[in-house]
Design an enzyme around this catalytic site. Structure first.
Site, PDB file in Angstrom:
ATOM      1  CB  CYS A   1      40.837  33.888  34.632  1.00 53.48           C
ATOM      2  SG  CYS A   1      41.548  32.250  34.799  1.00 53.48           S
ATOM      3  CG  ASP A   2      37.275  35.320  33.592  1.00 60.02           C
ATOM      4  OD1 ASP A   2      38.196  35.938  33.030  1.00 60.02           O
ATOM      5  OD2 ASP A   2      36.854  34.227  33.197  1.00 60.02           O
TER       6      ASP A   2
ATOM      7  CB  CYS B   1      39.109  30.533  35.444  1.00 60.44           C
ATOM      8  SG  CYS B   1      40.629  31.117  36.199  1.00 60.44           S
TER       9      CYS B   1
END
Ligand code: NDP
Length: 320
Positions: free
Chosen positions: A140-141, A137
């Protein structure tokens, strides 16, 4: 075990399919319950811009779209429960659902919209280095890779989208693809090829991910060229796996018919599964389109079919 809580319609999953089903079932006065699952809001909550959902001429943000769908479902009387169904008994009606919280629900009709989850390459290193440079992701990261070098594995729309997103942070993004042509939409490809920060690595597969979780995480990928079998090492700080998705059907075991890839089979022009009263909508039954708007469309179908199913059952009961 807790006493079962009964509802007429339970919707499993809270992506576009689940919330659309809830909006329609709510408007039919069925007081639906949505059990959200592990990822409330579904896959759109880990994307950024959604440019292809009709009605948003300038695009919208995935998480915002899902919040609006949830609020719309709530407006029509949907109860949203933060829990996850771990297993269920579909052998008789009412169906029984066993949740992570130990709560037990029964329902007359069930709409399954549990979606799909990211697929992994199957390397031991993915588990060992998960959260230490291995991710599925970028949204997300990606932020953690400011001015670093990263790789994305895959050649579809997700891989290209992730790669483009990562260019906001990383100084270099390699796209590792097992062929020499991308599967992604032409428009996405054009955007990727126009971006100087992205460098495709063609005809290559990841043999291993190198690094130590206790010492800075991922350091390199071990790559194999599928045409020459040559092995090389590509130094990077993070790798994003974007090779597609698999349907989330674990709680149902072998009770429902599935295709060879594990997607729930629904009847033609219908969301009816192999068990009467159980309907499936969205990515859990769609290996072809997998779009928010098609998921929402099938969620609508599932709610209409559930409503008809209940009306037929109740009609039968009155006639007896
Ligand atoms: P896809 O199935 O479309 O693509 C998966 C990619 O990963 C392919 O390039 C495939 O290679 C590669 N791959 C699969 N397995 C492996 C493996 N074991 N090792 C190495 N590479 C592998 O999945 P996506 O998640 O990209 O897209 C899913 C759907 O969602 C599509 O319909 C897509 O159009 C849609 N989507 C739309 C977006 C948008 O419109 N903005 C954004 C993201 C997704 P190969 O090509 O050789 O098969």
């Amino acid at each position: 075990m807790a006493d079962p809580i009964h509802h007429r319609v339970i919707v499993l999953g809270s992506g576009p399919a689940g919330y659309t089903a809830a909006i329609y079932a709510g408007r039919a006065n069925l007081k639906p319950v949505v059990i959200q699952g592990l990822q409330p809001g579904g896959q759109l909550t880990i994307t950024t811009e959604v440019d292809n959902f009709p009605g948003f001429e300038n695009g919208t943000q995935g998480p915002e779209l899902m919040q609006k769908m949830e609020a719309q479902a709530a407006r029509f009387g949907t109860e949203v429960i933060f829990d996850t169904v771990m297993k269920c008994d579909l052998s008789k009606r009412p169906f029984t659902l066993y949740c992570d919280s130990d709560d037990v629900y029964t329902c007359d009709t069930l709409i399954i919209s549990t979606g799909a989850s990211a697929r992994w390459l199957g390397l031991d290193a993915e588990k060992r280095l998960g959260g230490f440079g291995v991710s599925a992701c970028a949204t997300c990261d990606g932020f953690f890779y400011k001015d670093q070098e990263v790789a994305v594995v895959g050649g579809g729309d997700t891989a290209v989208e992730e790669a483009l997103f990562l260019t906001n942070f990383a100084k270099k993004v390699y796209v590792i693809h097992r062929r020499d042509a991308l599967r992604a939409e032409k428009y996405m490809q054009d955007r990727m090829f126009a971006n100087d920060k992205v460098e495709p690595v063609w005809d290559s597969v990841v043999e291993d991910i190198l690094g130590d979780p206790g010492a800075g995480g991922v350091t390199a990928l071990k790559l194999r060229n599928v045409k020459t079998d040559a092995i090389s090492e590509l130094p990077i700080n993070g790798v994003f796996i974007a090779i597609g998705h698999q349907p989330n059907t674990e709680p149902f075991g072998d009770q429902l018919e599935k295709d060879d890839s594990g997607y729930l089979i629904t009847k033609p022009d219908s969301t009816a599964t192999s068990i009467e009263g159980v309907f499936a909508a969205g990515d859990v039954q769609d290996s072809i389109y997998r779009q928010a708007v098609t998921a929402a469309g099938s969620g609508c179908m599932a709610a209409l079919e559930a409503e008809r199913f209940l009306a037929a059952q109740e009609g039968d009961a009155t006639r007896k």
